[in-house]
Design an enzyme around this catalytic site. Structure first.
Site, short mmCIF file in Angstrom:
data_model
loop_
_atom_site.label_atom_id
_atom_site.label_comp_id
_atom_site.label_asym_id
_atom_site.label_seq_id
_atom_site.Cartn_x
_atom_site.Cartn_y
_atom_site.Cartn_z
N GLY A 1 42.70 26.22 44.91
CA GLY A 1 41.89 27.45 44.96
C GLY A 1 41.63 27.97 43.56
N ILE B 1 42.77 30.57 41.61
CA ILE B 1 43.83 30.90 40.65
C ILE B 1 44.48 29.63 40.10
CG2 ILE B 1 46.11 32.01 40.42
CD1 ILE B 1 45.11 34.20 42.31
N VAL C 1 51.78 19.11 51.20
CA VAL C 1 53.07 19.18 50.51
C VAL C 1 54.18 19.40 51.53
CG1 VAL C 1 54.44 20.56 48.89
CG2 VAL C 1 52.07 19.99 48.36
N MET D 1 40.12 38.89 48.03
CA MET D 1 41.09 39.48 47.11
C MET D 1 40.51 39.40 45.69
SD MET D 1 44.75 38.31 48.56
CE MET D 1 45.61 39.32 49.75
N HIS E 1 13.43 32.72 26.81
CA HIS E 1 13.61 31.31 26.48
C HIS E 1 14.16 31.17 25.07
CE1 HIS E 1 12.93 27.01 26.27
NE2 HIS E 1 12.40 27.21 25.08
C1 LIG Z 1 46.25 34.83 38.03
C2 LIG Z 1 45.25 35.71 38.71
C3 LIG Z 1 43.95 35.75 38.24
C4 LIG Z 1 43.01 36.57 38.86
N1 LIG Z 1 41.74 36.57 38.36
C5 LIG Z 1 40.81 37.35 38.94
C6 LIG Z 1 39.50 37.42 38.41
O1 LIG Z 1 39.18 36.78 37.42
N2 LIG Z 1 38.60 38.22 39.02
C7 LIG Z 1 38.93 38.97 40.13
O2 LIG Z 1 38.06 39.67 40.66
N3 LIG Z 1 40.17 38.93 40.65
C8 LIG Z 1 41.12 38.15 40.08
N4 LIG Z 1 42.39 38.14 40.58
C9 LIG Z 1 42.68 38.98 41.76
C10 LIG Z 1 42.88 40.44 41.33
O3 LIG Z 1 43.92 40.53 40.39
C11 LIG Z 1 43.20 41.31 42.56
O4 LIG Z 1 42.20 41.12 43.53
C12 LIG Z 1 43.24 42.78 42.17
O5 LIG Z 1 44.21 43.01 41.19
C13 LIG Z 1 43.53 43.63 43.40
O6 LIG Z 1 43.57 44.96 43.02
P1 LIG Z 1 44.40 46.05 43.82
O7 LIG Z 1 44.10 47.35 43.14
O8 LIG Z 1 44.13 45.94 45.26
O9 LIG Z 1 45.93 45.66 43.63
P2 LIG Z 1 46.84 45.23 42.40
O10 LIG Z 1 46.05 44.93 41.20
O11 LIG Z 1 47.74 44.18 42.92
O12 LIG Z 1 47.67 46.53 42.06
C14 LIG Z 1 48.61 47.05 42.94
C15 LIG Z 1 49.56 47.94 42.17
O13 LIG Z 1 50.34 48.69 43.10
C16 LIG Z 1 51.68 48.80 42.60
N5 LIG Z 1 52.56 49.11 43.73
C17 LIG Z 1 52.82 48.33 44.82
N6 LIG Z 1 53.64 48.98 45.68
C18 LIG Z 1 53.88 50.19 45.14
C19 LIG Z 1 54.63 51.31 45.55
N7 LIG Z 1 55.27 51.35 46.72
N8 LIG Z 1 54.69 52.38 44.71
C20 LIG Z 1 54.04 52.39 43.54
N9 LIG Z 1 53.28 51.35 43.09
C21 LIG Z 1 53.20 50.27 43.89
C22 LIG Z 1 51.92 47.45 41.98
O14 LIG Z 1 52.99 47.51 41.05
C23 LIG Z 1 50.56 47.18 41.31
O15 LIG Z 1 50.55 47.69 40.00
C24 LIG Z 1 43.37 37.36 39.98
C25 LIG Z 1 44.69 37.34 40.45
C26 LIG Z 1 45.62 36.54 39.81
C27 LIG Z 1 47.02 36.53 40.32
#
Ligand SMILES: Cc1cc2nc3c(=O)[nH]c(=O)nc-3n(C[C@H](O)[C@H](O)[C@H](O)COP(=O)(O)OP(=O)(O)OC[C@H]3O[C@@H](n4cnc5c(N)ncnc54)[C@H](O)[C@@H]3O)c2cc1C
Length: 467
Positions: free
Chosen positions: A182, A184, A237, A319, A445
């Site tokens: 995928g 990532i 796997v 995601m 262009h």
């Molecule tokens: C290696 C990698 C590369 C990626 N590259 C891309 C990309 O290029 N483009 C893209 O669009 N997406 C990418 N993604 C996906 C992207 O990171 C996620 O879709 C995005 O971060 C989701 O945002 P979010 O705000 O939902 O959650 P998150 O970014 O996961 O943030 C959630 C936050 O909530 C906090 N939290 C959780 N529970 C609690 C609690 N109970 N109390 C307080 N804080 C809490 C966590 O600590 C975290 O900081 C990538 C992901 C990975 C792993």
């Protein structure tokens, strides 16, 4: 401490929701359990992976394409420590930028784990064990996701690792066995392949990036194979064991024969699952889906409890950071009494390999399955003057348009700067442009974007000029 809105989680969903709430005059707090703001995206996701992708691409070009440009280099080498240090500096600059934005917008930041005491009261437990309580008329859950694991395979975070550890290695692997073809996995796999690692990809499905248009996966596999990556598609796997610095991964071939690969690292990149640990959802009766434990929401992203919303990775849908951001904005505006809307069909998906892969709208497979009559126009980058100049000849732009109305239904591209170029397709589709509309618009262009125009021309009575 009383707020109009409490946001739990400071990833791209949470911090954007908080800023939009503040812009709309709502007294807002954000709760974050890590020491820095920005969530997965800024700390261990989008930003650090792109920093390493850029660094490794520079090295790869210096090693393999500079000579064709007439540039000679001696003593080319990798200072991997510096590469990782730079990546961390990029992360730090971004996360401190979010802290600045919180202050600028007068949003209170509470560091600690947030959990529901009741639907309006959040207990914040700090790292030192002390607790504070804050109350909010509305709560937005934006707690994101964590890497999925395979039930039979223990991730020791040293040799069998997730994306988080893969962004913080202290050496370039000699042989990285990558489970999962995928987005990532392939991005991180290509980082290490460019730096000289052997990378073997084991994927259960019969193609890589399986949720995207099939043509993209095929072309990407060709390019990554040229980079030296090897693929075991349709393979399953069955386990992995660590002995010293070696990891042996066992898997079944499509014919059911057992095989094994020995590497020094195994990266498990089989998707991500919603993160709701410690939130105390059951205390207030918030329902989660059985599969993936995603929080159930209605069309307004409200959970089963009134006034409690959820956005981003923790709910259904792609995601992606920008999907989370759009949902953050939507919920803030809903709370403020506005009537916002998201068109989920127009959220682009990108893979930041080189060439990049980007897509928006329906895939050819989806149109076929829905029985939609469509026409196709494709244009290869090898026929683009700009791509010839830069030497980026792999890939193509494919446009799918309605056979009767000519409306663009999907755009799928693999090529240089596709991640940026897809924005044109999003704008076109948002305004329901036809392929002919785009083909009649001037494109500078020489630019890579001419490939988009040519693909639209190809979809319009096969009128491409340069093929
Ligand atoms: C290696 C990698 C590369 C990626 N590259 C891309 C990309 O290029 N483009 C893209 O669009 N997406 C990418 N993604 C996906 C992207 O990171 C996620 O879709 C995005 O971060 C989701 O945002 P979010 O705000 O939902 O959650 P998150 O970014 O996961 O943030 C959630 C936050 O909530 C906090 N939290 C959780 N529970 C609690 C609690 N109970 N109390 C307080 N804080 C809490 C966590 O600590 C975290 O900081 C990538 C992901 C990975 C792993």
């Amino acid at each position: 401490m009383q707020y109009d809105v409490i946001v739990i989680g400071s990833g791209p969903g949470g911090y954007v929701a908080a800023i939009r709430c503040a812009q709309l005059g709502l007294k807002t707090a954000i709760v974050e359990k890590y020491n820095t703001l920005g969530g997965t995206c800024l700390n261990v996701g989008c930003i650090p992976s792109k920093a390493l992708l850029d660094s490794s691409e520079h090295y790869h070009n210096a090693a393999h394409t500079f000579t064709t440009h007439g540039i000679k280099l001696e003593n080319l080498g990798i200072d991997f420590g510096q590469m990782v240090k730079r990546k961390q500096e990029v992360v730090d600059a971004n996360t401190s930028g979010i802290s600045y934005l919180m202050k600028k917008n007068k949003i209170d930041t509470h560091f600690g784990v947030g959990s529901f005491k009741d639907k309006n009261t959040i207990t914040v437990k700090k790292a030192d064990g002390t607790e504070t309580e804050i109350t909010g008329k509305n709560v937005i859950i934006a707690t994101g996701s964590k890497p999925s694991a395979l039930p039979f395979l223990k991730i020791d975070k040293k040799r069998i690792i997730t994306s988080t550890e893969a962004l913080n290695l202290t050496e370039v692997p000699k042989h990285l066995v990558l489970i999962g073809g995928g987005v990532i996995g392939l991005e991180l796999g290509s980082v290490y392949a460019r730096l000289g690692a052997k990378v073997s990809v084991i994927e259960f499905m019969d193609g890589i990036i399986p949720t995207m248009d099939k043509a993209l996966g095929k072309e990407l596999q060709k390019v990554l194979t040229k980079l030296g990556m090897e693929f075991y598609l349709g393979h399953k796997v069955t386990g992995a064991t660590v002995k010293g610095k070696d990891v042996t991964v066992t898997f079944d071939t499509p014919k059911g024969e057992s095989k094994e690969l020995k590497g020094d690292y195994c990266l498990v990149a089989v998707g991500r699952v919603a993160y709701t640990d410690g939130l105390g959802l059951d205390k207030i009766g918030i329902t989660v889906e059985e599969r993936g434990r995603k929080i159930t929401v209605n069309d307004h992203l409200e959970t089963s409890v009134k006034g409690v919303y959820a956005i981003g990775d923790v709910i259904k849908g792609a995601m992606l950071a920008h999907k989370a951001e759009d949902e953050g904005t939507l919920v803030a505006e809903l709370i403020a009494g506005q009537k916002p809307h998201i068109d989920y069909n127009l959220i682009p998906g990108v893979v930041y390999t080189w060439p990049e892969v980007a897509a928006v709208g329906q895939t050819e497979e989806q149109l076929k399955a829905a029985g939609v009559k469509y026409k196709t126009g494709s244009f290869p980058f090898k026929a683009s003057g700009r791509a010839r100049a830069s030497g980026d000849l792999d890939g193509f732009v494919k446009v799918l348009a309605d056979a009767t109305t000519d409306e663009i239904l999907g755009v799928h591209m693999i090529g240089p700067r596709a991640a940026d170029m897809i924005a044109e397709a999003v704008v076109a589709m948002e305004y329901r442009a036809s392929a002919e509309d785009i083909s009649r618009m001037s494109h500078a262009h020489p630019t890579y974007t001419e490939a988009m125009r040519e693909a639209c021309l190809a979809a319009t009575e096969n009128r491409a000029i340069h093929i």
